[in-house]
Design a protein around this motif. Structure first.
Motif, mmCIF file in Angstrom:
data_model
loop_
_atom_site.group_PDB
_atom_site.id
_atom_site.type_symbol
_atom_site.label_atom_id
_atom_site.label_comp_id
_atom_site.label_asym_id
_atom_site.label_seq_id
_atom_site.Cartn_x
_atom_site.Cartn_y
_atom_site.Cartn_z
ATOM 1 N N LEU A 1 -17.278 -50.943 76.908
ATOM 2 C CA LEU A 1 -17.282 -52.402 76.934
ATOM 3 C C LEU A 1 -18.164 -53.039 75.875
ATOM 4 O O LEU A 1 -17.974 -54.206 75.545
ATOM 5 C CB LEU A 1 -17.742 -52.898 78.313
ATOM 6 C CG LEU A 1 -16.893 -52.456 79.513
ATOM 7 C CD1 LEU A 1 -17.521 -52.983 80.801
ATOM 8 C CD2 LEU A 1 -15.465 -52.954 79.363
ATOM 9 N N ALA A 2 -19.140 -52.289 75.350
ATOM 10 C CA ALA A 2 -20.130 -52.942 74.491
ATOM 11 C C ALA A 2 -20.605 -52.087 73.341
ATOM 12 O O ALA A 2 -21.638 -52.394 72.720
ATOM 13 C CB ALA A 2 -21.339 -53.360 75.344
ATOM 14 N N SER A 3 -19.889 -51.011 73.021
ATOM 15 C CA SER A 3 -20.347 -50.118 71.958
ATOM 16 C C SER A 3 -19.175 -49.283 71.461
ATOM 17 O O SER A 3 -18.046 -49.416 71.938
ATOM 18 C CB SER A 3 -21.456 -49.195 72.480
ATOM 19 O OG SER A 3 -20.892 -48.203 73.319
ATOM 20 N N SER A 4 -19.480 -48.381 70.542
ATOM 21 C CA SER A 4 -18.480 -47.423 70.074
ATOM 22 C C SER A 4 -18.814 -46.013 70.547
ATOM 23 O O SER A 4 -18.337 -45.031 69.975
ATOM 24 C CB SER A 4 -18.400 -47.459 68.542
ATOM 25 O OG SER A 4 -19.672 -47.171 67.970
ATOM 26 N N ILE A 5 -19.636 -45.883 71.577
ATOM 27 C CA ILE A 5 -20.004 -44.572 72.113
ATOM 28 C C ILE A 5 -18.734 -43.860 72.593
ATOM 29 O O ILE A 5 -18.014 -44.386 73.444
ATOM 30 C CB ILE A 5 -21.013 -44.727 73.261
ATOM 31 C CG1 ILE A 5 -22.336 -45.285 72.713
ATOM 32 C CG2 ILE A 5 -21.251 -43.397 73.961
ATOM 33 C CD1 ILE A 5 -23.384 -45.570 73.774
ATOM 34 N N PRO A 6 -18.433 -42.666 72.059
ATOM 35 C CA PRO A 6 -17.139 -42.027 72.337
ATOM 36 C C PRO A 6 -16.868 -41.740 73.803
ATOM 37 O O PRO A 6 -15.718 -41.807 74.242
ATOM 38 C CB PRO A 6 -17.220 -40.722 71.533
ATOM 39 C CG PRO A 6 -18.218 -40.998 70.460
ATOM 40 C CD PRO A 6 -19.222 -41.923 71.064
ATOM 41 N N GLN A 7 -17.896 -41.422 74.571
ATOM 42 C CA GLN A 7 -17.679 -41.070 75.969
ATOM 43 C C GLN A 7 -17.641 -42.281 76.893
ATOM 44 O O GLN A 7 -17.512 -42.136 78.110
ATOM 45 C CB GLN A 7 -18.755 -40.086 76.461
ATOM 46 C CG GLN A 7 -20.184 -40.625 76.498
ATOM 47 C CD GLN A 7 -20.965 -40.265 75.248
ATOM 48 O OE1 GLN A 7 -20.449 -40.345 74.135
ATOM 49 N NE2 GLN A 7 -22.204 -39.861 75.422
ATOM 50 N N GLY A 8 -17.715 -43.492 76.317
ATOM 51 C CA GLY A 8 -17.758 -44.698 77.122
ATOM 52 C C GLY A 8 -19.191 -45.111 77.395
ATOM 53 O O GLY A 8 -20.096 -44.279 77.396
ATOM 54 N N ASP A 9 -19.405 -46.402 77.619
ATOM 55 C CA ASP A 9 -20.777 -46.868 77.809
ATOM 56 C C ASP A 9 -21.047 -47.416 79.208
ATOM 57 O O ASP A 9 -22.191 -47.736 79.546
ATOM 58 C CB ASP A 9 -21.150 -47.921 76.755
ATOM 59 C CG ASP A 9 -20.208 -49.114 76.725
ATOM 60 O OD1 ASP A 9 -19.737 -49.533 77.798
ATOM 61 O OD2 ASP A 9 -19.940 -49.633 75.620
#
Length: 337
Positions: free
Chosen positions: A210-218
């Motif tokens: 929802l708020a980043s490009s973190i591959p595993q989800g944030d």
């Protein structure tokens, strides 16, 4: 009367990154019952830190395993390496303290637990939350029956520290650290949940970015049902300022614990309690150092002075739940354990 002074457990520290340095600094300060003599990390830049701590430095774990003076190995390494490294340590006759999670699969956890048990070696686990003063009180209140029948757990351990990491960092690889913040923080909450409630029955997860490009989800939340009844709601987000809350609800009362700061620099807790026919109370507890206390418990077990308080069954139950959480994060379905 002469007081016997216990010889510290001589250990090697494998992994000199963020958390490895935390543990090295604590052990170097004393009071853990351990003494590090080797520091191992594949990155040559870690040699400087090893020198500061007075450690012999190597890029290869084999150097530490070949040292007959080394009694134990502490692993502060990526999760995917744990199974192989534990097997190597056990093969060399060394006790093992492993950072969480132990593995990403139940089968892997079972294999590592069995290896250590059959070799008569202690397997310690980086679940320092059990050693926090108010959490230890929750575990005691539950085991003594003071809380009555346990009904529900609500827990959240979230932060935004990883937003500043280089994208190449292993903590930002979905295959290494799946399901949002589960392997970083949520794994501590599931450890406490299965300790209190027993093996999990099934779990449904929502994991979004929802708020980043973190591959595993944030942003991750899990709803767990337990084989013996009762539920847990667990959240582990990687895009919000730090919060750590653990609350357990029973028929005789409830306890809500909130950390004032991340465990890397503890600052105490705020504890709110509600007991049947009594007013709600709020109190503050001073800081403690649960990471050191966990290592101290491991050292005591190595010396044979006490059993290590986190059992192999607890470890396996936790990883079985983690494996189902990862599946549900991918499918969005109710996944059996």
């Amino acid at each position: 009367m002469t007081i016997r002074e216990e010889k510290p457990v001589i250990a090697a520290l494998v992994g000199l990154g963020w958390w490895g340095r935390k543990m090295a600094t604590l052990v170097n300060a004393g009071g853990s019952g351990m003494h590090f003599v080797h520091g191992v990390d594949p990155n040559p830049e870690a040699a400087g830190f090893a020198a500061e701590m007075g450690l012999r430095y190597s890029t290869d774990m084999a150097d530490a395993l070949e040292d007959p003076a080394v009694e134990a190995v502490v692993l502060a390494t990526p999760h995917s390496l744990h199974r192989e490294q534990i097997a190597r340590a056990v093969g060399a006759g060394k006790h093992v303290f492993c950072e969480k999670p132990l593995d990403l699969t139940k089968a892997g956890a079972e294999a590592s637990v069995a290896l250590c048990r059959e070799a008569g070696l202690v397997l310690g686990m980086g679940h320092e939350r059990r050693f926090e003063t108010p959490i230890a009180s929750i575990l005691e209140a539950a085991s003594s029956g003071k809380l009555g029948r346990l009904l529900q757990i609500e827990a959240n351990f979230s932060h935004d520290k990883f937003l500043a990491l280089d994208p190449s960092n292993w903590r930002l690889r979905a295959e290494q650290a799946p399901a949002g913040g589960m392997t970083a923080t949520g794994i501590h909450l599931t450890d406490l949940a299965v300790k209190l409630m027993g093996p999990a029955k099934d779990v449904r997860v929502v994991c979004e970015n929802l708020a980043s490009s973190i591959p595993q989800g944030d942003t991750m939340s899990a709803h767990v049902r337990f084989s013996g009844g009762g539920t847990a709601y667990i959240s582990a987000t990687l895009a919000t300022p730090f919060i750590s809350r653990f609350a357990v609800f029973g028929t005789e009362g409830w306890i809500d614990v909130r950390d004032k700061a991340h465990v890397e620099a503890p600052d105490g807790w705020v504890v709110t309690e509600g007991w049947k026919n009594k007013p709600i109370t709020v109190r503050e507890l001073p800081p403690a150092e649960p990471v050191r206390d966990n290592l101290k418990a491991f050292a005591a077990a190595v010396r044979g002075d006490a059993d290590y308080p986190i059992s192999g069954t607890d470890l396996i139950n936790n990883i079985a739940l983690l494996e189902a959480i990862v599946r549900s994060a991918n499918t969005g379905l109710l996944e059996p354990i």
